[in-house]
Scaffold this motif. Structure first.
Motif, mmCIF file in Angstrom:
data_model
loop_
_atom_site.group_PDB
_atom_site.id
_atom_site.type_symbol
_atom_site.label_atom_id
_atom_site.label_comp_id
_atom_site.label_asym_id
_atom_site.label_seq_id
_atom_site.Cartn_x
_atom_site.Cartn_y
_atom_site.Cartn_z
ATOM 1 N N UNK A 141 0.825 -1.207 0.000
ATOM 2 C CA UNK A 141 0.000 0.000 0.000
ATOM 3 C C UNK A 141 0.860 1.258 0.000
ATOM 4 N N UNK A 142 1.913 1.253 0.794
ATOM 5 C CA UNK A 142 2.798 2.429 0.859
ATOM 6 C C UNK A 142 3.500 2.657 -0.473
ATOM 7 N N UNK A 143 3.944 1.585 -1.114
ATOM 8 C CA UNK A 143 4.619 1.723 -2.407
ATOM 9 C C UNK A 143 3.660 2.275 -3.450
ATOM 10 N N UNK A 144 2.391 1.834 -3.436
ATOM 11 C CA UNK A 144 1.413 2.360 -4.391
ATOM 12 C C UNK A 144 1.186 3.853 -4.173
ATOM 13 N N UNK A 145 1.068 4.266 -2.922
ATOM 14 C CA UNK A 145 0.864 5.687 -2.633
ATOM 15 C C UNK A 145 2.090 6.498 -3.042
ATOM 16 N N UNK A 146 3.281 5.996 -2.726
ATOM 17 C CA UNK A 146 4.500 6.727 -3.088
ATOM 18 C C UNK A 146 4.675 6.814 -4.602
ATOM 19 N N UNK A 147 4.315 5.752 -5.314
ATOM 20 C CA UNK A 147 4.418 5.809 -6.769
ATOM 21 C C UNK A 147 3.436 6.828 -7.330
ATOM 22 N N UNK A 148 2.204 6.822 -6.812
ATOM 23 C CA UNK A 148 1.215 7.777 -7.296
ATOM 24 C C UNK A 148 1.633 9.214 -7.001
ATOM 25 N N UNK A 149 2.322 9.435 -5.901
ATOM 26 C CA UNK A 149 2.828 10.783 -5.606
ATOM 27 C C UNK A 149 4.015 11.151 -6.489
ATOM 28 N N UNK A 150 4.883 10.188 -6.758
ATOM 29 C CA UNK A 150 6.067 10.492 -7.569
ATOM 30 C C UNK A 150 5.738 10.672 -9.041
ATOM 31 N N UNK A 151 4.600 10.155 -9.491
ATOM 32 C CA UNK A 151 4.207 10.328 -10.890
ATOM 33 C C UNK A 151 3.950 11.794 -11.196
ATOM 34 N N UNK A 152 3.506 12.544 -10.215
ATOM 35 C CA UNK A 152 3.263 13.977 -10.424
ATOM 36 C C UNK A 152 4.557 14.720 -10.753
ATOM 37 N N UNK A 153 5.687 14.189 -10.288
ATOM 38 C CA UNK A 153 6.980 14.820 -10.554
ATOM 39 C C UNK A 153 7.626 14.249 -11.810
ATOM 40 N N UNK A 154 7.622 12.930 -11.938
ATOM 41 C CA UNK A 154 8.369 12.272 -13.013
ATOM 42 C C UNK A 154 7.554 12.021 -14.269
ATOM 43 N N UNK A 155 6.243 11.978 -14.171
ATOM 44 C CA UNK A 155 5.429 11.703 -15.344
ATOM 45 C C UNK A 155 5.090 10.240 -15.540
ATOM 46 N N UNK A 156 5.608 9.353 -14.751
ATOM 47 C CA UNK A 156 5.281 7.943 -14.861
ATOM 48 C C UNK A 156 6.344 7.134 -15.575
ATOM 49 N N UNK A 157 6.072 5.848 -15.724
ATOM 50 C CA UNK A 157 6.991 4.919 -16.360
ATOM 51 C C UNK A 157 6.486 4.671 -17.773
ATOM 52 N N UNK A 158 7.363 4.791 -18.759
ATOM 53 C CA UNK A 158 7.013 4.534 -20.144
ATOM 54 C C UNK A 158 7.157 3.033 -20.419
ATOM 55 N N UNK A 159 6.063 2.404 -20.879
ATOM 56 C CA UNK A 159 6.036 0.972 -21.131
ATOM 57 C C UNK A 159 5.676 0.758 -22.590
ATOM 58 N N UNK A 160 6.431 -0.119 -23.268
ATOM 59 C CA UNK A 160 6.155 -0.417 -24.663
ATOM 60 C C UNK A 160 5.535 -1.783 -24.821
ATOM 61 N N UNK A 161 4.523 -1.889 -25.686
ATOM 62 C CA UNK A 161 3.852 -3.149 -25.969
ATOM 63 C C UNK A 161 3.878 -3.407 -27.470
#
Length: 134
Positions: free
Chosen positions: A111-131
């Motif tokens: 749960x903590x990792x999910x919250x921290x990732x959701x907060x860090x996305x506001x700064x970094x823009x997220x992870x780019x994934x290719x399919x």
């Protein structure tokens, strides 16, 4: 001269270009992360209990506990009995308590990792994934 069958054979051996999609992971659902981390923790708890039972069975059947008990009695005196402390019930009880603590800690960490990732996305823009469709 080339026939129509040759043209079709050459055409069918060529692969169409693979369609690639690039997506950005910008949000992890909190409850999904909690449920997934709980299921992973349950799997780890079962593995821990089975491994503890197997290790105890192997150590008990090889007589290591008796040898360690003899060494402890030589060092500490004849009043100590290690085999009463290391009974199957005590060892499995300790493994169950450890597994329950691990279950709670792993669920909370997910749960903590999910919250921290959701907060860090506001700064970094997220992870780019290719399919691709291959």
């Amino acid at each position: 001269m080339s026939s129509v069958a040759d043209k079709l054979a050459r055409k069918s051996t060529r692969r169409p270009p693979a369609k690639q999609v690039r997506l950005r992971l910008v949000y992890i659902d909190f409850w999904s992360a909690v449920k997934l981390s709980f299921l992973v923790a349950v799997c780890l708890a079962v593995i821990n209990l089975v491994a503890t039972f197997l290790v105890y069975t192997v150590l008990n059947s090889t007589g290591i506990f008796e040898k360690v008990n003899d060494i402890v009695q030589d060092v500490a005196g004849s009043g100590t009995d290690l085999t009463s402390i290391l009974s199957l019930g005590n060892v499995m009880g300790f493994a169950i308590v450890g597994s329950l603590i691990n279950l709670v800690v792993t669920t909370v960490l997910g749960a903590i990792i999910a919250v921290l990732y959701n907060l860090s996305v506001k700064i970094t823009g997220g992870v780019l994934v290719g399919f691709t469709n291959n």
